[in-house]
Design an enzyme around this catalytic site. Structure first.
Site, mmCIF file in Angstrom:
data_model
loop_
_atom_site.group_PDB
_atom_site.id
_atom_site.type_symbol
_atom_site.label_atom_id
_atom_site.label_comp_id
_atom_site.label_asym_id
_atom_site.label_seq_id
_atom_site.Cartn_x
_atom_site.Cartn_y
_atom_site.Cartn_z
ATOM 1 N N SER A 195 -9.124 4.281 -2.553
ATOM 2 C CA SER A 195 -9.199 3.521 -3.808
ATOM 3 C C SER A 195 -7.858 2.828 -4.053
ATOM 4 O O SER A 195 -7.085 2.641 -3.113
ATOM 5 C CB SER A 195 -9.575 4.452 -4.960
ATOM 6 N N ASN A 196 -7.588 2.436 -5.279
ATOM 7 C CA ASN A 196 -6.319 1.762 -5.579
ATOM 8 C C ASN A 196 -5.877 2.125 -7.000
ATOM 9 O O ASN A 196 -6.556 2.860 -7.702
ATOM 10 C CB ASN A 196 -6.472 0.241 -5.399
ATOM 11 N N HIS A 197 -4.748 1.553 -7.413
ATOM 12 C CA HIS A 197 -4.129 1.964 -8.684
ATOM 13 C C HIS A 197 -4.737 1.322 -9.931
ATOM 14 O O HIS A 197 -4.239 1.559 -11.029
ATOM 15 C CB HIS A 197 -2.641 1.589 -8.681
ATOM 16 N N SER A 198 -5.739 0.492 -9.806
ATOM 17 C CA SER A 198 -6.238 -0.229 -10.987
ATOM 18 C C SER A 198 -6.716 0.746 -12.070
ATOM 19 O O SER A 198 -7.461 1.691 -11.793
ATOM 20 C CB SER A 198 -7.406 -1.141 -10.575
#
Ligand code: C5P
Length: 396
Positions: A209-212
């Site tokens: 996933s990512n930091h959003s």
């Protein structure tokens, strides 16, 4: 409709300031969050203790606290507010507002406010009727300030005429009308908004996933809904509550988000693509938890589908807005995305800017369309969202 609204109540030095207590009480009981700014003279008419108690916050008078030097930021206050209401507004304060004089906190906040501003004048009948006061009020009207007309009746001077501040209940009604005016501008329109991070499973336990955080997309969905649009928010992972009046569809992977968006874009007038969609996903999702061994491990990834590009290729007359988060050659990359994905405009945020990017409540963005590049200063994500929606309104 005042629930959760941020209202600055400005109080100037008029005998009508006694009505500001009732006004504040009515706004707070209707669910608004109220911050009070007083001019130094206003403190002679109503005490800071009364107003601080009723608004549940310390009142603000000076640019800084003389005890400890703490700064009262008029810029932050101006950004925070949904409405700036000055009640009572004296002839003196309106004259200063009309000419841009900024010699107290109440006035500097007026110059910094990006929200609608309303004044409820209060003065003696001759001052009210004076050509200078009328000229200043006309200037304020031309500047977009809402005037809550004073009533006629018994005045503090003992005279009878026009000039007494509108009653608190009438002012609250005017506040509601001003806030809903803004709301109606997108009535009848339907928008799709994507937000948050997608989750690409590796096995039942791990994912990519990512930091959003989803904050920017949720703020856009909220801003569209506040202006009366129907909003479908297709949301990846986030811990945020659903904004009022927004239909939320939760998804996990980029593929799920693609399916939902393609199916839902049909009935929409436009879409705002704020989600941080994974560009790659594991080719194979293990059915059981992968056991660790002593050796390194490789995960083979395949490209995901580009949701924005798919909608862009089939958008017809619909409006499409995209985001670009870049770390280098920002404008060049954003402009390439603008045409590749067929966006009407793109919102560029650079991770190199302080106060921009993931998780925080502020952002620094540049709005880019095929003809214009508009760099906006540091502002709250909510404020950025309203700037984006202003541009959407202009293009519709
Ligand atoms: O190409 P890039 O991912 O940087 O483009 C960002 C824009 O495209 C954002 O508006 C994002 O929401 C959208 N996007 C998408 N589907 C993808 C990748 C990005 O909708 N698979």
């Amino acid at each position: 409709m005042l629930k959760g609204k941020h209202i600055i109540l400005g109080i100037t030095g008029s005998i009508a300031a006694y009505k500001s207590a009732v006004l504040c009480r009515l706004l707070v009981s209707a669910g608004a969050e109220v911050r009070v700014i007083m001019t130094p003279l206003a403190k002679q008419f109503i005490t800071p203790l009364t107003m601080a108690t009723l608004s549940q916050h310390p009142i603000l008078v000076d640019f800084f606290n003389p005890e400890n030097g703490e700064w009262n930021s008029h810029v932050k206050l101006g950004e925070w507010a949904d409405l700036y209401l000055i009640a009572p507004a004296t002839a003196n304060t309106m004259a200063k507002m009309a000419t841009g004089v900024a010699d107290n906190l109440l006035l500097t906040t007026y110059l910094s406010a990006r929200c609608p501003v309303a004044v409820a004048p209060a003065m003696d009948l001759d001052m009210y009727a004076h050509v200078a006061t009328q000229r200043n009020m006309n200037s304020l009207r031309e500047d977009g300030v809402h005037i809550v007309e004073p009533g006629s009746g018994f005045l503090a001077s003992g005279l009878v005429g026009k000039g007494r501040m509108a009653e608190p209940e009438q002012i609250v009604e005017a506040v509601k009308a001003i806030l809903s005016e803004k709301k109606k501008s997108l009535e009848g329109k339907h928008f799709l908004v994507t937000a948050g991070a997608t989750i690409e499973p590796i096995d039942p336990v791990r994912f990519i996933s990512n930091h959003s955080s989803g904050k920017m997309g949720y703020a856009v969905a909220e801003a569209l809904a506040e202006r009366g649009a129907k909003v479908t928010l297709v949301s990846g992972r986030t811990s945020l509550p659903t904004p009022d009046g927004v239909e939320r569809v939760d998804v996990l992977s980029a593929e799920d988000m693609w399916q939902e968006c393609v199916a839902r874009f049909e009935g929409c007038d436009g879409a705002v693509m704020c989600a941080a969609v994974a560009d790659y996903t594991p080719c194979v999702v293990a059915e059981q938890k992968l056991k660790k061994g002593d050796d390194d491990m490789k995960i083979e990834l395949r490209r995901t589908k580009d949701i924005a590009a798919t909608l862009g290729a089939n958008k017809g007359g619909r409006l499409l807005v995209g985001f670009a988060m870049e770390t280098e050659h920002e404008q060049e990359h954003a402009k390439a995305k603008l045409s590749r994905k067929n966006f009407d405009f793109i919102v560029l945020n650079s991770l190199r800017e302080a106060g921009a990017g993931f998780r925080g409540d502020t952002n620094v963005v540049t709005l880019i369309d095929k003809d214009n590049v508009e760099a906006l200063p540091l502002m709250s994500k909510r404020e950025v969202a309203h700037k984006i929606v202003d541009k959407i309104e202009n293009l519709l």
